[in-house]
Design an enzyme around this catalytic site. Structure first.
Site, PDB file in Angstrom:
ATOM      1  N   GLY A  69      -2.568   8.751  -8.942  1.00 37.19           N
ATOM      2  CA  GLY A  69      -3.140   7.413  -8.992  1.00 37.19           C
ATOM      3  C   GLY A  69      -2.863   6.602  -7.750  1.00 37.19           C
ATOM      4  N   SER A  87      -8.158   4.147  -3.045  1.00 35.78           N
ATOM      5  CA  SER A  87      -9.028   3.028  -2.685  1.00 35.78           C
ATOM      6  C   SER A  87      -9.113   2.904  -1.171  1.00 35.78           C
ATOM      7  CB  SER A  87      -8.475   1.720  -3.256  1.00 35.78           C
ATOM      8  OG  SER A  87      -7.204   1.436  -2.682  1.00 35.78           O
ATOM      9  N   HIS A  88     -10.243   2.394  -0.690  1.00 37.89           N
ATOM     10  CA  HIS A  88     -10.397   2.033   0.719  1.00 37.89           C
ATOM     11  C   HIS A  88     -11.194   0.738   0.766  1.00 37.89           C
ATOM     12  CE1 HIS A  88     -10.096   3.852   4.927  1.00 37.89           C
ATOM     13  NE2 HIS A  88      -8.925   3.997   4.348  1.00 37.89           N
ATOM     14  N   HIS A 109       0.818  -1.206   0.000  1.00 38.85           N
ATOM     15  CA  HIS A 109       0.000   0.000   0.000  1.00 38.85           C
ATOM     16  C   HIS A 109       0.857   1.263   0.000  1.00 38.85           C
ATOM     17  CE1 HIS A 109      -3.818   2.107   0.786  1.00 38.85           C
ATOM     18  NE2 HIS A 109      -3.093   2.922   1.524  1.00 38.85           N
ATOM     19  N   TYR A 126       4.367   0.554  -3.183  1.00 41.37           N
ATOM     20  CA  TYR A 126       4.086   0.126  -4.552  1.00 41.37           C
ATOM     21  C   TYR A 126       5.182  -0.816  -5.082  1.00 41.37           C
ATOM     22  CZ  TYR A 126       0.483   3.746  -4.601  1.00 41.37           C
ATOM     23  OH  TYR A 126      -0.633   4.494  -4.323  1.00 41.37           O
ATOM     24  N   GLU A 144      -2.805   4.806  12.438  1.00 42.85           N
ATOM     25  CA  GLU A 144      -3.377   5.546  11.311  1.00 42.85           C
ATOM     26  C   GLU A 144      -4.643   6.300  11.723  1.00 42.85           C
ATOM     27  OE1 GLU A 144      -3.748   3.048   7.841  1.00 42.85           O
ATOM     28  OE2 GLU A 144      -1.759   2.182   8.147  1.00 42.85           O
ATOM     29  N   SER A 145      -4.674   6.763  12.974  1.00 42.69           N
ATOM     30  CA  SER A 145      -5.800   7.592  13.402  1.00 42.69           C
ATOM     31  C   SER A 145      -5.994   8.740  12.432  1.00 42.69           C
ATOM     32  CB  SER A 145      -5.554   8.137  14.815  1.00 42.69           C
ATOM     33  OG  SER A 145      -5.573   7.094  15.765  1.00 42.69           O
ATOM     34  N   GLN A 146      -7.253   9.085  12.205  1.00 41.59           N
ATOM     35  CA  GLN A 146      -7.605  10.004  11.128  1.00 41.59           C
ATOM     36  C   GLN A 146      -7.501  11.477  11.524  1.00 41.59           C
ATOM     37  OE1 GLN A 146      -8.965   8.770   7.677  1.00 41.59           O
ATOM     38  NE2 GLN A 146      -7.345   7.594   8.631  1.00 41.59           N
ATOM     39  N   ASP A 197      -5.445  14.312   1.009  1.00 41.80           N
ATOM     40  CA  ASP A 197      -4.488  14.263  -0.097  1.00 41.80           C
ATOM     41  C   ASP A 197      -4.518  15.551  -0.914  1.00 41.80           C
ATOM     42  OD1 ASP A 197      -3.465  11.768   0.465  1.00 41.80           O
ATOM     43  OD2 ASP A 197      -4.869  10.702  -0.826  1.00 41.80           O
TER      44      ASP A 197
END
Length: 768
Positions: free
Chosen positions: A567, A117-118, A70, A73, A345-347, A140
């Site tokens: 992308g 993607s999620h 993820h 790449y 990965e807290s938002q 992003d």
């Protein structure tokens, strides 16, 4: 002993990899949730052997995040660089290397675009997974210094009519996933005040155990205020702002870099992040105010890998190192181990780099917006990352080794598609009605109406177009992001039935449809982003699907002249039951010079001409016709980037020369469905003949050949002649009028009957 507790006043372990056998290295990876293979573990062992010590748990966890599919790449970079990344355009300001693409919009502004993607989180927890997908794509765009202005959401699920008894253990029903995902997108997007203006919903058995949730965002920024996703230089301070850090989202990227199975729901629920749109809106305002005042040198969102990835990537991009004081990170809960803080990965978190003289003003702005913010580290002049926790050094590694140490050119096999064409004529009237009611064509109004696509008051061409309260689907949305009349068109496209049969030509067809949709609203195609969803890349046949798709995408983009500016690659969308079809979702962006001249799909009046532009061939591979009749074809529609360019240029010129009233691209169901949808959106019927198209009537009506549009125009004969003078094909089919869709010699169906079939097609399964 593989793990030794270190004598410090907090939880820290030394991992004994120097003495570990190959079997023990694999065991360490499995027990610590690293998702690293033996060769990668041996590479880490070799690195620490040279340093003469074992790693701490925080160090090896950090490597696992950075080396996940993820984040780095590792399986796709080789082929992306070979086939896709050499497409450029002079108006592209920044592409691929940043969190989002940055493209010139006008003399003062740039637009910023991203598509992500999620998938795995949404399969486990659809509401939260989809919501945090929206939150991530907004960050992003924000981290480039842009105000987000619109969202799109391409979604893929198992069939809505799937019987409960065939749902595998650990899998949720497609309708449950659909309702949860839509609610997550709705609640997050509406609460943060960004309109969701486009997308797609596709159903197929192959998505039953692994749904796909792709999300895209576009933003607008002043060109002189675009912010890089890297540190400014040595001496800058790292400022962490936004939500608190907790145990949610731990191992999110490693979870996203492995196949799902029946245990995933129970074992991986903690890897799903928890979004909070209420803090996101003030976070956006505060960051943009800091950008406007020129107080920062770099900015990046905390997405996959959390602090672990953002600090390393920002530092390495600047050719620098970093020093982090981990105890300064604000936490949601007590007792978190350093490694948990580092990779969480807290938002709703952003990382800024700021010159020391500007730090107080930056912190004040965050305080004014009631957003937590704190200095957590500084940029150093070497390429080493050091982490301290309550005065103890717990991490010291070369950033280059952590961030960019893994890349594979995996072996692949490309399947040969055997040509099969068993298509024959069917009852055209029955077929059309079944097509309109098919769950991949029928009205998505229940979904679209839940999204506030009007917020910010800049959506000029909306996702639903035509009669008030009786609208139909549009080809693309058009937004007006600045005070000028210049606009941006957005669309999202792919047909997985076609890519399942032939990844190369299916992907080329997706590119063609993306371009057609933009042109249909009178937009000049300008750039695109991709979200490439595939199965396990360690399997040569899955890797072959990916490579063929990327080859086709590069061929179309290069020869059409359209740059790929951003992308995402999402691998491991596979379970023991099935792999998803190759799903290269494309998000197209077009420029509309004057939004007042944008075109919609609905017929505008009676008595105007109907023209088919483009060339029709016997191409039914992956078609809706085959889906509803049960016939078989592997002849996926072909396309040509040069031919596509010629038709697009001619269409846009014709829009200037002629009075064009409406336009619709020809896609699923051929011209029969395209014209029916134009009737439904307007309530106006038509009478047409397909005798002049040059193929059998059922082929003319239902084939899905690329590069075609249906156009409503005042003077059809002159319009057709214009295309023929340019060496292109166009056919005058008939005229609008009446209350039925009539095809000479084939059928006559009342518009009301078309409307009922289309509007009830999905609701008969959902009840919504």
């Amino acid at each position: 002993m593989l793990y030794r507790r270190v004598d410090v006043p907090f939880e820290l372990y030394e991992i004994n990899i120097l003495d570990a056998s190959d079997e023990e290295l694999v065991k360490i990876s499995e027990e610590l949730g690293l998702a690293l293979n033996l060769e990668e573990m041996k590479k880490i062992k070799e690195y620490f052997a040279k340093k003469g010590r074992n790693p701490y748990d925080i160090e090896i966890q950090s490597i696992a995040q950075a080396w996940s599919e993820h984040c780095c790449y590792k399986s796709s970079k080789c082929y992306l660089k070979q086939f896709l990344f050499d497409v450029d355009a002079e108006y592209v300001i920044s592409a691929i290397k940043e969190d989002a693409g940055v493209v010139e919009f006008d003399e003062e502004h740039a637009y910023v675009v991203a598509l992500e993607s999620h998938n795995h989180p949404s399969a486990i927890e659809p509401y939260g997974g989809a919501a945090t997908g929206i939150g991530g794509i907004l960050r992003d765009v924000l981290c480039m210094g842009a105000q987000p202005v619109a969202l799109v959401d391409p979604l893929f699920f198992g069939r809505p009519d799937t019987p409960d008894e065939v749902i595998p253990r650990g899998t949720k029903h497609p309708l449950y996933l659909l309702s949860g995902v839509v609610a997550g997108i709705r609640d997050y997007g509406n609460r943060v005040g960004i309109p969701t203006v486009g997308g797609m919903v596709f159903f197929d058995d192959a998505y039953l155990t692994n749904c796909l949730v792709n999300v895209g965002c576009i933003g607008i920024a002043r060109k002189d205020r675009v912010i890089p996703s890297k540190a400014g230089g040595a001496g800058d301070l790292f400022v962490l702002a936004g939500g608190l850090t907790g145990r949610d989202g731990i191992h999110g990227v490693t979870f996203a870099s492995a196949e799902l199975d029946e245990k995933s729901e129970e074992e991986a629920r903690g890897a799903v992040q928890l979004g909070n749109p209420i803090i996101k809106e003030p976070l956006i305002h505060a960051c943009l105010e800091i950008v406007e005042k020129g107080l920062l040198t770099g900015m990046k969102d905390l997405g996959g890998g959390g602090l672990s990835c953002v600090v390393g990537e920002m530092s390495l991009a600047a050719g620098c190192g970093a020093e982090v004081w981990l105890e300064k990170v604000p936490l949601k809960e007590k007792g978190m181990a350093p490694w948990e803080i580092w990779i969480s990965e807290s938002q709703e978190r952003m990382m800024l780099t700021v010159k020391p003289q500007h730090v107080d003003e930056v912190l004040y702005i965050f305080q004014k917006w009631d957003v937590p913010a704190v200095v957590v580290g500084r940029v150093t002049d070497d390429k080493i990352l050091r982490i301290y926790y309550h005065g103890h050094k717990i991490y010291e590694m070369d950033i280059e080794f952590v961030v960019s140490a893994v890349e594979y050119c995996r072996p692949y096999t490309s399947k040969k598609v055997e040509a099969v064409d068993e298509v024959r004529e069917a009852d055209c009237e029955k077929t059309l009605l079944e097509m309109l009611s098919h769950y991949n064509v029928a009205s998505r109004e229940w979904i679209i109406r839940q999204y506030d696509h009007e917020v910010r008051a800049s959506t000029v061409v909306k996702p639903l177009q035509g009669r008030p309260n009786m609208e139909g689907h549009g080809d693309a949305a058009v937004i007006r992001p600045t005070e000028s009349w210049k606009g941006l068109a957005l669309t999202a496209d792919v047909n997985p039935w076609m890519t399942k049969i032939d990844p190369y030509w299916g992907t080329a067809s997706a590119f063609d449809e993306m371009i057609r949709n933009l042109v249909a609203v009178n937009a000049t195609p300008h750039s695109f982003a991709d979200c490439l969803n595939f199965g396990n890349p360690e399997k040569p046949e899955r890797m072959g699907e990916f490579v063929e798709s990327v080859k086709a995408l590069g061929w179309m983009a290069r020869n059409f002249g359209l740059p790929c500016v951003s992308g995402n690659v999402s691998f491991y969308n596979e379970t023991p039951h099935a792999s998803v079809p190759p799903t290269p979702t494309l998000m197209g962006v077009g420029v509309v010079e004057d939004v007042r001249k944008a075109i919609t799909v609905d017929f505008k009046r009676k008595g105007s001409g109907i023209v088919l532009v483009g060339e029709t061939a016997r191409e039914f591979g992956g078609s809706l016709y085959c889906a509803v009749t049960g016939m078989k074809s592997t002849v996926v529609p072909r396309t040509s980037p040069e031919r596509l360019r010629k038709y697009c240029d001619a269409m846009l010129e014709a829009f200037d020369k002629f009075k064009v009233l409406s336009c619709h691209d020809v896609a699923e169901g051929g011209i029969a469905v395209a014209i029916a949808e134009m009737c439904i959106a307007s309530g106006i019927g038509c009478s047409v003949s397909v005798d002049t198209v040059g193929v059998e009537p059922y082929v003319a009506l239902f084939a899905e050949s690329n590069t075609r549009w249906v156009v409503e125009v005042e003077n059809p004969e002159e319009f057709v002649e214009f295309f023929r003078e340019n060496g292109l094909k166009a056919y005058h089919l008939g005229y609008t009028g009446g209350d039925a869709f009539e095809v000479e010699g084939q059928f006559s169906i009342a518009v009301g009957e078309l409307d009922r079939a289309w509007r009830n097609g999905l609701t008969k399964y959902t009840g919504w």
